[in-house]
Scaffold this motif. Structure first.
Motif, PDB file in Angstrom:
ATOM      1  N   ARG A   1       0.670  -1.079   0.027  1.00 23.56           N
ATOM      2  CA  ARG A   1       0.307  -0.065   0.195  1.00 23.56           C
ATOM      3  C   ARG A   1       0.984   1.599   0.377  1.00 23.56           C
ATOM      4  O   ARG A   1       1.755   0.994   0.904  1.00 23.56           O
ATOM      5  N   ASN A   2       0.633   2.141  -0.611  1.00 26.92           N
ATOM      6  CA  ASN A   2       1.811   3.319  -0.946  1.00 26.92           C
ATOM      7  C   ASN A   2       0.779   4.319   0.167  1.00 26.92           C
ATOM      8  O   ASN A   2      -0.428   4.432   0.831  1.00 26.92           O
ATOM      9  N   ARG A   3       1.312   5.413  -0.148  1.00 29.40           N
ATOM     10  CA  ARG A   3       1.639   6.774   0.857  1.00 29.40           C
ATOM     11  C   ARG A   3       0.328   7.256   1.094  1.00 29.40           C
ATOM     12  O   ARG A   3      -0.180   7.485   2.081  1.00 29.40           O
ATOM     13  N   THR A   4      -0.685   7.557  -0.376  1.00 29.57           N
ATOM     14  CA  THR A   4      -1.946   7.682  -0.240  1.00 29.57           C
ATOM     15  C   THR A   4      -2.830   6.907   0.428  1.00 29.57           C
ATOM     16  O   THR A   4      -3.934   7.225   1.198  1.00 29.57           O
ATOM     17  N   TYR A   5      -2.537   5.565   0.587  1.00 28.45           N
ATOM     18  CA  TYR A   5      -3.354   4.834   0.816  1.00 28.45           C
ATOM     19  C   TYR A   5      -3.563   5.114   2.779  1.00 28.45           C
ATOM     20  O   TYR A   5      -4.475   4.947   3.678  1.00 28.45           O
ATOM     21  N   LEU A   6      -2.006   4.551   3.409  1.00 27.33           N
ATOM     22  CA  LEU A   6      -1.529   4.472   4.572  1.00 27.33           C
ATOM     23  C   LEU A   6      -1.849   6.337   5.660  1.00 27.33           C
ATOM     24  O   LEU A   6      -2.148   6.519   6.430  1.00 27.33           O
ATOM     25  N   SER A   7      -2.035   7.234   4.720  1.00 26.43           N
ATOM     26  CA  SER A   7      -3.115   8.430   5.175  1.00 26.43           C
ATOM     27  C   SER A   7      -4.299   8.435   5.118  1.00 26.43           C
ATOM     28  O   SER A   7      -4.537   9.927   5.132  1.00 26.43           O
ATOM     29  N   GLY A   8      -4.606   7.264   4.339  1.00 27.11           N
ATOM     30  CA  GLY A   8      -5.957   7.606   4.698  1.00 27.11           C
ATOM     31  C   GLY A   8      -6.887   7.483   3.202  1.00 27.11           C
ATOM     32  O   GLY A   8      -8.532   7.845   3.797  1.00 27.11           O
ATOM     33  N   ALA A   9      -6.832   7.680   2.404  1.00 33.89           N
ATOM     34  CA  ALA A   9      -7.144   8.433   1.526  1.00 33.89           C
ATOM     35  C   ALA A   9      -7.813   6.643   0.641  1.00 33.89           C
ATOM     36  O   ALA A   9      -7.143   6.409  -1.042  1.00 33.89           O
ATOM     37  N   ALA A  10      -8.446   6.082   1.182  1.00 37.58           N
ATOM     38  CA  ALA A  10      -8.619   5.115   0.949  1.00 37.58           C
ATOM     39  C   ALA A  10     -10.210   4.635   1.084  1.00 37.58           C
ATOM     40  O   ALA A  10     -10.742   5.337   2.438  1.00 37.58           O
ATOM     41  N   PRO A  11     -10.973   3.517   1.409  1.00 34.28           N
ATOM     42  CA  PRO A  11     -12.652   2.695   1.494  1.00 34.28           C
ATOM     43  C   PRO A  11     -12.353   2.774   3.314  1.00 34.28           C
ATOM     44  O   PRO A  11     -11.284   2.234   3.475  1.00 34.28           O
ATOM     45  N   ILE A  12     -12.864   3.425   3.649  1.00 41.61           N
ATOM     46  CA  ILE A  12     -12.469   2.830   5.343  1.00 41.61           C
ATOM     47  C   ILE A  12     -13.431   1.452   5.745  1.00 41.61           C
ATOM     48  O   ILE A  12     -14.828   1.096   4.900  1.00 41.61           O
ATOM     49  N   ALA A  13     -12.637   0.941   5.890  1.00 43.60           N
ATOM     50  CA  ALA A  13     -13.100  -0.573   6.385  1.00 43.60           C
ATOM     51  C   ALA A  13     -14.416  -0.628   7.475  1.00 43.60           C
ATOM     52  O   ALA A  13     -15.238  -1.230   6.880  1.00 43.60           O
ATOM     53  N   ARG A  14     -14.717  -0.202   8.478  1.00 43.01           N
ATOM     54  CA  ARG A  14     -15.586  -0.249   9.371  1.00 43.01           C
ATOM     55  C   ARG A  14     -15.385   1.598  10.723  1.00 43.01           C
ATOM     56  O   ARG A  14     -14.156   1.842  10.406  1.00 43.01           O
ATOM     57  N   THR A  15     -16.395   1.192  10.580  1.00 41.19           N
ATOM     58  CA  THR A  15     -16.546   1.968  12.170  1.00 41.19           C
ATOM     59  C   THR A  15     -16.714   1.967  13.098  1.00 41.19           C
ATOM     60  O   THR A  15     -17.483   0.707  13.130  1.00 41.19           O
ATOM     61  N   ILE A  16     -16.047   2.392  14.348  1.00 42.66           N
ATOM     62  CA  ILE A  16     -15.891   1.855  15.541  1.00 42.66           C
ATOM     63  C   ILE A  16     -16.566   2.663  16.173  1.00 42.66           C
ATOM     64  O   ILE A  16     -15.777   3.445  16.500  1.00 42.66           O
ATOM     65  N   ASP A  17     -17.566   2.309  16.754  1.00 40.76           N
ATOM     66  CA  ASP A  17     -17.709   3.301  18.384  1.00 40.76           C
ATOM     67  C   ASP A  17     -16.985   2.424  19.381  1.00 40.76           C
ATOM     68  O   ASP A  17     -17.348   1.958  20.161  1.00 40.76           O
ATOM     69  N   VAL A  18     -16.485   3.982  19.416  1.00 46.33           N
ATOM     70  CA  VAL A  18     -15.801   3.710  20.662  1.00 46.33           C
ATOM     71  C   VAL A  18     -15.979   3.691  22.453  1.00 46.33           C
ATOM     72  O   VAL A  18     -16.154   3.056  22.923  1.00 46.33           O
TER      73      VAL A  18
END
Lengths: 761, 259
Positions: free
Chosen positions: A438-455
């Motif tokens: 995974r490139n730096r764009t992905y690692l900086s978050g420009a990618a689909p959110i896998a899931r949302t975690i309600d803290v």
């Protein structure tokens, strides 16, 4: 009772975690573990630990304890039950006969005791063991001459050596395999492909492998029509194909349109145009296309893959004729988009014509049609393995290499980590055994959110830490520009650059042959590389008046080590060199005389000099600075991108990327215990929300530590908090019109927006 | 009175052994555990853990099954009463316990009695139906009449097939007709110890295997007989005279082991 792996019930029944331990020479039996823990982590290699960014290598480790019979399962037992070191382990969780893979591992130390009923087994990720120096990176075409090498090519090439494939490995009947995974290089045979680019070339047309974009013609020389090493010199050998009523199969991933041009000794033999839903043939550019419709996308694993069968009927062709001239026709092609789908009807250019056999091809793509292709294999059989699932998924790393070099001693996995670390990317093996890069764009978050975690609901606590050490007010990034050396001046005369010089004299006994493995510390191109890197190049005697010693590789020899003694003839030694990879060559020295010879000049200095037409030096380091002056900076940060970042524009982009993160205050969140979600894997992008504390942030999962025993499974995550990206802002604001935006922004100040652009109404 | 030079013939003490409801299987044979005092305790333990989130929500995890431990006392027990326990303590391995309180309740494992489908009402008790064919094997004893029963709403056809050990052969439980939930049962007395095989079709539920009689209603499975480890066999001497057997109080723990 919960049966889901992803959505546990408030009262969750812990699954049985089983391990299949296979020792050397055993078949193994799956047993339930008493306790287990498995940790996978992304670790920064190039970046300092204080930077809130993770890139580089992945480390996985773990251990299991399994019940054992302490009296029979010992290292001194009879061979059937003897515990031997090493082996493999695959771990899975089982609940209600549903399994969930926890990965395949290599077995490290094992131990038990006579009074213990349990054996503890340490596990490590498989790619960390049994690593031998492979072929490493082949000597690619120089990146400044041809379209440029996307650094993902190095990752892909090394991954293939370890058995991870972004495109199918060459099948048995493969004539030619060209992955187009970041360089226009053919995988089988080595070399034989090169691309000419005309208009806005780039990489990244096809996901998975890369494919080129722009207007590009890629020439493919079939191996039968290529140079073969013969007596130290490459000789062209022509053995055309498609000279009888046989087929070739062209299987590739295609975007929009590409034209497969058949070429022979006497020129173009026909055109096959390949589109996702159509194949078409014609003999000349003046003719209209004869088409056939193909049903696209019938393979769920490979929605862009198409297989085209090409035939041309031949009559009166002499199979021993290197040109295979004769009467051909009709030319026809048909396609399909899965291994089992029915073939389309034939697209036929009827009629016969005079032609020759086919010795090569070219792939033409146009910028206007947006055509691109990758994963090409030309085969003589429609092998179903061409449709197997990919085992690697490699992002383009977002730059270009001029010199693709790794030391020959680097094993492939270390090489992969070296490259991705330089480019602020990360490579890891996911839980399913797929290599993810995974490139730096992905690692900086420009990618689909896998899931949302309600803290509030799923997280035990969210410990945070802010640290001035995480903040840089000055950043210096170093990279390694390439100095292309093509001609040098020696003794006031032109000369080709020296690629390697023997540091010591080589002693060659009478009639003996000595072979040297030499390691090169930079990329250099021999006179025949490309296009014939596997051929052996002959060397000349520096004292042979027939050679111009500044333009060829040369040797000198004397019968005494100190340089005294008779001068042997110019054919006394037969020296050849063969390039094995970018970092290694093999030199073979054969003594054809009856006298012991030493490769020295008449002063006793060693003389074995390998020259080439081009050498890519990286002796200097260039720097890029951001932030305050050195005198004013309190928290300077230095990052060395290493040898794989070579162009200023790439280094600037990487520095900007880092500076954005290092210059803004942020916080760290580590060791977060969550309600276990079995899907969570390193490299996932998750969104954390918490209503009471007004938290809404994206994060990269960089460490997943799971452990368990009966009735208890813990999952602890390390998270890197990600700034919102333009993509997020875009999707956040895309629903507004000018009118509604005006209303939404009413009453807000710059400070509100500055604080968090995503928090607006 | 002179001390006898040779021991007299063994005097067998009359011991009123209780008809305790425990059998131990040793080396493939069932042995009645006599003399177990009333008040035998069975403790049920289940591994578990909890996680409480930021907002105070509790998530509990627990192991798929619990583990039982029998604490048995034998008061004034003669050596004959505890010899099986001593042998089982010395030679662990294939040792099974049958607690008759459980064998007359339901011998099946708890999870084998019902499925995960739509429930039916078995005498007021909701029980999820099996969603696929379930086959179960269970060791049963020779000479003890054993009952197999189940609940079904099927109108026709066989719903359960039973294969008895020894020469007893097969039984089939046939749907009694109608559409309401009804109970079907069969019984046989095996002539040899062995495995009872039950094949229950999807749609049936409330499976039950009992010894000696069929309870009026379905009761949960108790996983009986159970493989056990005999531990902590300890004794307190009660009486010892020169001319008779000693008598002691014993206590022993039988812990459920194995799958």
């Amino acid at each position: 009772m919960s049966t889901a792996w992803t959505d546990p019930d408030p009262v969750d029944v812990t699954p049985d975690v089983r391990v299949l331990l296979v020792g050397p020479g055993e078949t193994g039996q799956e047993v339930s573990t008493e306790t287990w823990d498995l940790t996978r982590e992304l670790v920064s290699t190039v970046l300092p630990g204080s930077l809130r960014e993770r890139s580089g290598l992945s480390i996985g480790s773990g251990s299991v304890t399994v019940p054992t019979d302490p009296m029979t399962r010992t290292p001194w037992a009879a061979s059937a039950t003897r515990v031997r070191p090493g082996g493999r382990a695959s771990v899975r969780a089982v609940r209600d006969s549903n399994g969930w893979s926890l990965g395949a591992w290599a077995v490290g130390p094992k131990g038990s005791s006579l009074r213990s009923g349990a054996m503890s087994v340490d596990l490590i990720e498989q790619q960390w063991v049994g690593r031998g120096a492979g072929r490493s990176v082949p000597n690619a075409l120089p990146g400044d001459v041809y379209p440029g090498i996307e650094p993902a090519w190095m990752v892909d090439t090394l991954a293939r050596q370890m058995g991870w494939w972004t495109t199918p490995p060459p099948v048995q009947s493969c004539i030619m395999s060209v992955p187009m995974n970041g360089a226009a290089e053919s995988e089988t045979p080595r070399a034989g492909a090169f691309a000419l680019t005309f208009n806005e070339p780039g990489w990244g047309g096809v996901r998975g492998a890369l494919g080129m974009t722009g207007e590009v013609t890629t020439f493919l020389d079939f191996p039968a029509a290529r140079y073969q090493p013969a007596q130290g010199q490459p000789l062209p050998i022509v053995d055309p194909i498609l000279t009888a009523a046989s087929s070739i199969f062209v299987t590739l991933d295609v975007v929009n349109e590409v034209v497969f041009v058949l070429s022979g000794p006497s020129g173009i033999q026909g055109y096959v145009r390949i589109r996702p839903a159509q194949v078409a043939v014609r003999l000349a550019e003046s003719e209209t296309w004869q088409t056939a419709t193909v049903t696209p996308g019938q393979s769920p694993l490979h929605p862009r893959r198409i297989q085209v069968e090409i035939q041309r009927n031949a009559s009166g062709v002499d199979p021993d004729d290197p040109n295979a001239a004769g009467t051909y026709g009709p030319l026809r092609a048909r396609g399909r988009t899965s291994a089992t789908a029915a073939w389309s009807s034939w697209a036929t250019r009827s009629g016969t014509y005079s032609g020759t056999g086919v010795t090569g091809a070219a792939m033409q793509q146009e910028a206007a049609t947006g055509g691109s292709w990758c994963g090409l294999q030309i085969t003589t059989q429609a092998d179903p393995a061409l449709w197997n699932a990919n085992s690697a998924d490699i992002d383009p790393l977002g730059g270009l290499l001029i010199s693709a070099y790794l030391p020959a001693t680097a094993d492939p996995w270390t090489g992969i980590q070296d490259v991705v670390g330089s480019w602020l990317a990360a490579a890891w093996i996911d839980r399913g055994g797929i290599l993810r890069c995974r490139n730096r764009t992905y690692l900086s978050g420009a990618a689909p959110i896998a899931r949302t975690i309600d803290v509030g609901q799923r997280v035990e606590d969210l410990p945070w830490r802010v640290d001035p050490a995480d903040l840089a007010d000055r950043m210096v990034c170093e990279y390694s520009p390439v100095d292309v050396v093509q001609e040098v001046v020696e003794d006031e005369q032109r000369a080709y650059p020296i690629l390697w010089e023997s540091p010591e004299a080589v002693e060659v006994g009478p009639g003996a042959t000595v072979e040297l493995q030499i390691d090169l510390d930079r990329v250099g191109y021999d006179f025949y590389t490309p296009p014939v890197p596997i051929a052996e190049m002959g060397w000349g005697s520096a004292e042979d008046p027939a050679y111009s010693p500044r333009f060829v590789s040369t040797w000198m020899a004397r019968s005494a080590r100190d340089g005294s003694g008779a001068i042997p003839s110019t054919t006394a030694l037969r020296v050849t060199a063969q390039r094995l990879s970018a970092g290694r060559a093999r030199i073979r020295i054969q003594n054809t005389t009856g006298t012991r010879l030493y490769t020295v000049n008449d002063e006793g200095q060693p003389h074995l000099v390998m020259r080439g037409y081009m050498r890519l030096d990286q002796e200097n380091t260039a720097t890029i600075e951001r932030g305050l002056d050195p005198a004013a900076a309190l928290n300077p940060m230095t990052v060395n991108f290493g040898i794989h970042v070579q162009r200023r524009s790439d280094a600037e982009a990487l520095t900007d990327h880092l500076w954005n993160r290092a210059a803004q205050p942020g916080y760290r969140v580590e060791s977060v215990r969550v309600v276990p979600d079995w899907r969570t894997d390193i490299g996932d992008i998750v969104r954390l929300t918490h209503e009471r504390s007004d938290l809404d942030v994206k994060a990269l999962v960089v460490k997943v530590a799971m452990a368990g025993q009966a009735g208890q499974i813990t999952q602890v995550l390390d998270l890197v908090m990600l700034p919102w990206t333009l993509t997020d802002t875009d999707s956040r604001w895309s629903t507004y019109t000018v009118g509604s935006l005006d209303a939404a922004l009413a009453g807000l100040t710059v400070a509100d927006v500055d604080d968090d652009p995503m928090r607006l109404p | 009175m002179p001390f006898p030079v040779t021991p007299s013939p063994v005097v067998r003490e009359p011991v009123a052994a209780t008809q305790a409801p425990f059998w131990l299987r040793l080396f493939g044979q069932w042995v009645h555990l006599q003399g177990v005092a009333p008040g035998a305790e069975v403790e049920k333990a289940r591994a578990s853990s909890e996680l409480e989130t930021v907002d105070g929500i509790t998530w509990r995890q627990q192991a798929p099954r619990s583990r039982r431990t029998w604490s048995l006392d034998l008061e004034w027990a003669p050596p004959e009463a505890i010899r099986a326990l001593e042998v089982a303590d010395q030679t662990p391995g294939d040792v099974w316990l049958l607690d008759r309180r459980e064998s007359v309740t339901n011998m099946l494992a708890p999870g084998d009695c019902y499925g995960a489908g739509a429930p039916l009402l078995a005498d007021g008790m909701p029980l999820p139906r099996l969603t696929s064919l379930r086959t179960i094997t269970l060791p049963v004893r020779a000479g003890v009449e054993t009952f197999v029963s189940a609940w079904t709403t099927a109108g026709t056809g066989n719903v359960i097939g039973v294969q008895w050990p020894g020469d007893v052969g097969y039984s089939y439980l046939t749907a009694p007709g109608g559409t309401v939930a009804q109970r079907v049962w069969t019984s046989a007395t095996p002539i040899a110890d062995g495995a009872l095989s039950i094949a229950a079709l999807a749609g049936s539920t409330g499976l039950q295997v009992t010894e000696e009689w069929l309870p009026e209603s379905w009761l949960p499975g108790r996983r009986c007989p159970t493989r056990v480890a005999v531990t902590g066999l300890s004794s307190t001497g009660r009486r010892m005279s020169a001319r008779s057997q000693g008598l002691s109080d014993y206590s022993v723990t039988l812990a459920e082991v194995g799958a």
